[in-house]
Design a protein around this motif. Structure first.
Motif, PDB file in Angstrom:
ATOM      1  N   PHE A 104      -1.124   6.811   2.900  1.00 21.72           N
ATOM      2  CA  PHE A 104      -1.525   6.455   4.251  1.00 21.72           C
ATOM      3  C   PHE A 104      -1.190   7.577   5.237  1.00 21.72           C
ATOM      4  O   PHE A 104      -1.996   7.917   6.106  1.00 21.72           O
ATOM      5  N   LYS A 152       2.620   4.385   1.180  1.00 21.88           N
ATOM      6  CA  LYS A 152       3.053   4.986   2.441  1.00 21.88           C
ATOM      7  C   LYS A 152       2.640   6.457   2.527  1.00 21.88           C
ATOM      8  O   LYS A 152       2.161   6.917   3.560  1.00 21.88           O
ATOM      9  N   LYS A 173      -5.239   2.759   3.640  1.00 21.18           N
ATOM     10  CA  LYS A 173      -4.289   1.942   2.880  1.00 21.18           C
ATOM     11  C   LYS A 173      -4.806   1.738   1.456  1.00 21.18           C
ATOM     12  O   LYS A 173      -5.694   0.923   1.217  1.00 21.18           O
ATOM     13  N   TYR A 175       0.843  -1.190   0.000  1.00 18.33           N
ATOM     14  CA  TYR A 175       0.000   0.000   0.000  1.00 18.33           C
ATOM     15  C   TYR A 175       0.882   1.245   0.000  1.00 18.33           C
ATOM     16  O   TYR A 175       2.064   1.188   0.341  1.00 18.33           O
TER      17      TYR A 175
END
Length: 66
Positions: A8, A5, A14, A3
């Motif tokens: 997020f 980074k 995610k 996912y």
């Protein structure tokens, strides 16, 4: 990592990594149904196939969040 980074860090969600295209070339990033969310890779690639190989082989550089 499967996912994004940076996505997020910004949205606390995610989003899966995928191959995206911009004017500069193909890159590893995240998107949703509305469009791109984040460019995760430092690199741009000449084709989607080369970008997919980099993603599959973990041969790419994660952009920093700063």
């Amino acid at each position: 990592m499967t996912y994004g980074k940076l996505a997020f860090a910004q949205l606390n969600t995610k989003y899966p990594l995928q191959i995206l295209k911009s004017g500069a070339g193909f890159y590893i990033g995240t998107a949703d149904e509305s469009g791109p969310i984040s460019r995760e890779s430092v690199e741009y690639y000449p084709t989607a196939e080369v970008a997919a190989q980099a993603l599959a082989g973990n041969a790419w550089t994660q952009r920093s969040d700063s």
